[in-house]
Enzyme design. Sequence first.
Site, mmCIF file in Angstrom:
data_model
loop_
_atom_site.group_PDB
_atom_site.id
_atom_site.type_symbol
_atom_site.label_atom_id
_atom_site.label_comp_id
_atom_site.label_asym_id
_atom_site.label_seq_id
_atom_site.Cartn_x
_atom_site.Cartn_y
_atom_site.Cartn_z
ATOM 1 N N LYS A 231 0.834 -1.209 0.000
ATOM 2 C CA LYS A 231 0.000 0.000 0.000
ATOM 3 C C LYS A 231 0.861 1.248 0.000
ATOM 4 O O LYS A 231 1.823 1.345 0.767
ATOM 5 C CB LYS A 231 -0.881 0.019 1.251
ATOM 6 C CG LYS A 231 -1.824 -1.159 1.360
ATOM 7 C CD LYS A 231 -2.537 -1.173 2.695
ATOM 8 C CE LYS A 231 -1.583 -1.380 3.851
ATOM 9 N NZ LYS A 231 -2.283 -1.618 5.140
ATOM 10 N N THR A 264 -6.949 10.102 8.135
ATOM 11 C CA THR A 264 -6.579 8.839 7.484
ATOM 12 C C THR A 264 -6.222 7.749 8.489
ATOM 13 O O THR A 264 -5.710 6.692 8.115
ATOM 14 C CB THR A 264 -5.367 9.037 6.542
ATOM 15 O OG1 THR A 264 -4.296 9.571 7.322
ATOM 16 C CG2 THR A 264 -5.688 9.956 5.390
ATOM 17 N N THR A 267 -6.891 3.680 7.775
ATOM 18 C CA THR A 267 -7.125 3.307 6.367
ATOM 19 C C THR A 267 -6.654 1.875 6.081
ATOM 20 O O THR A 267 -7.313 1.144 5.351
ATOM 21 C CB THR A 267 -6.385 4.262 5.392
ATOM 22 O OG1 THR A 267 -5.075 4.476 5.889
ATOM 23 C CG2 THR A 267 -7.114 5.576 5.249
ATOM 24 N N GLY A 268 -5.528 1.500 6.686
ATOM 25 C CA GLY A 268 -4.977 0.165 6.414
ATOM 26 C C GLY A 268 -5.896 -0.935 6.936
ATOM 27 O O GLY A 268 -6.206 -1.904 6.227
ATOM 28 N N CYS A 269 -6.340 -0.775 8.202
ATOM 29 C CA CYS A 269 -7.241 -1.778 8.805
ATOM 30 C C CYS A 269 -8.522 -1.871 7.980
ATOM 31 O O CYS A 269 -9.044 -2.959 7.715
ATOM 32 C CB CYS A 269 -7.615 -1.370 10.231
ATOM 33 S SG CYS A 269 -6.197 -1.019 11.273
#
Length: 553
Positions: A231, A264, A267-269
């Site tokens: 990502k 932000t 965002t990854g989770c």
Amino acid sequence: MAFCSCNQFLSSTYPFPIFNKNSKSVPKFLNSRVPQSLQFQAYMSMDQCGVPLTKIKIPHILTVAGSDSGAGAGIQADIKACAARGVYCSSVITAVTAQNTVGVQGVDIVSEAFVSQQLNSVLSDMQVDVVKTGMLPSLGIVNVLCQSLRHFPVRALVVDPVMVSTSGDILAGPSILSVFREELLPMADIITPNIKEASALLGGVQLETIADMCSAAKQLHAMGPRSVLVKGGDLPDSLDAVDIFFDGKQYHELRSSRVKTHNTHGTGCTLASAIAAELAKGSPMLRAIKVAKRYVETALEYGKDIVIGNGPQGPFDHLLRLKRGLYSSTKQMEFNPSDLFLYAVTDSVMNERWGRTMTDAVKAAIEGGATIIQLREKDADTREFLETAKACVEICHFYGKPLLINDRIDVALACDADGVHVGQSDMPAHLVRTLLGPEKIIGVSCKTPEQAKQAWIDGADYIGCGGVYPTNTKANNVTVGLEGLRTVCLASNLPVVAIGGINASNARSVIELGMPNLEGVAVVSALFDRENILSETRNLHASLIQAVSKVKS
Ligand SMILES: Nc1ncnc2c1ncn2[C@@H]1O[C@H](COP(=O)(O)OP(=O)(O)O)[C@@H](O)[C@H]1O
Ligand SMILES: Cc1ncc(COP(=O)(O)O)c(N)n1
Ligand SMILES: [Mg+2]
């Protein structure tokens, strides 16, 4: 219809049985005098409480992750993302963090024995489709997770190798790297490291360009996962949000516009949970990633200027709802049956005939005593209708009156109207309720007791019953008369408003029916096909008041 034995029935629905094979409550209500086949019919159609048994398998994600007290990331983000994407989410908590928009102030790691117990509870019972992992803060926890996954295989494993929070705080130290590489990654269908995590898994290489991300994806793939998504949310100097997906053969550059926001955190989770959700629904991997990325982008865009906390990285709005209501001058109106007293239904053809705008007509009707407005547009184009509807919502809310939209659920949602009115050939009221949510007002046109009962079951708020008298406003409309109105009122648990050919001279006969749940009359021509809406509404209002006081005396 043929009936099957209990075991056959179980195996025919496997892997989604509707009840637990070992449930002790099963035989309780089986009546030995009833023939076997009928027992099963009853058993299959309802439970002990008379609740119908359905066999709908809901896609189910288990997230194994840490709790974020600020609820922007971790377990809380996962559950919200799954809810937004329409899947069930259970949760095994690996750590509890004290965290806010400033950073992580503390971490309390859950013992591996208790993580193991949680895993066992969920995986042994709840038909999990996809496991998604987030913060795995100790080597022991990674080990018990791998053991559980071997014992209870699932359809897919999404590993988000969380190590550092967006704020830069350590969530899982280097001690887990070896077991990650050797045990967990080879079991994963996809791993979703950000740039820092990809770098850590690869022993500290610097990743600064898209070419670096591609090379990292390939090296990570060699560690055993079926696919890799690196990502690029934190890619330096990138105007777009670019992620690299490598499936072992091909690279895919997934690019979206970068939302300009500080919100932000998580965002990854969220991305990993949304990927898991799409996989559980049956999407192939690339499609799941594309849908998930678009969902994150939409949620970031929607929540880009909300303010929660004073730190540099705020949470966003997974359910795209926090801002609702901010744009209308007042909040959603609460429905009160007395709102049906003088119910004005607009008609733009009539307005044109008398040379006035819709907003002027609505304003005059309210000033004359209308208690609720319904916008009815059969021919206008959607954009024009929406603009009119928005303007009318403002006027109605200024006067504290609810505004409903006839038929068009999409327009009602887009202008944040107070509700809709639907007919028997429009969308069924229970679906309207699903789309509009529990607060909105829903009215249904009914001519028969059966329709009235169904409207109640479907979750409507009121019934419009007519045509009471013949009318030109609606083509081919059956007139039910006062008797039909009375029958519907008697059958209805809901408040009723009478409609069809009603005016100041005949409204009295309607009210004099004296039905306790008949709350008022709805009118079109008697108000809007007249030169002076204000005085016509006042007259009708006065007649209604008179009729009501006569009924009461
Ligand atoms: N400002 C942004 N606008 C649009 N997408 C973003 C933005 N920031 C991150 N993303 C996307 O969110 C997802 C999560 O990425 P990233 O933030 O790098 O992960 P992590 O939260 O693990 O650090 C990726 O698909 C990334 O491209
Ligand atoms: C409990 C927990 N899990 C994960 C993250 C990563 O957050 P992000 O998705 O912003 O990298 C976090 N900050 N806290
Ligand atoms: Mg991030």
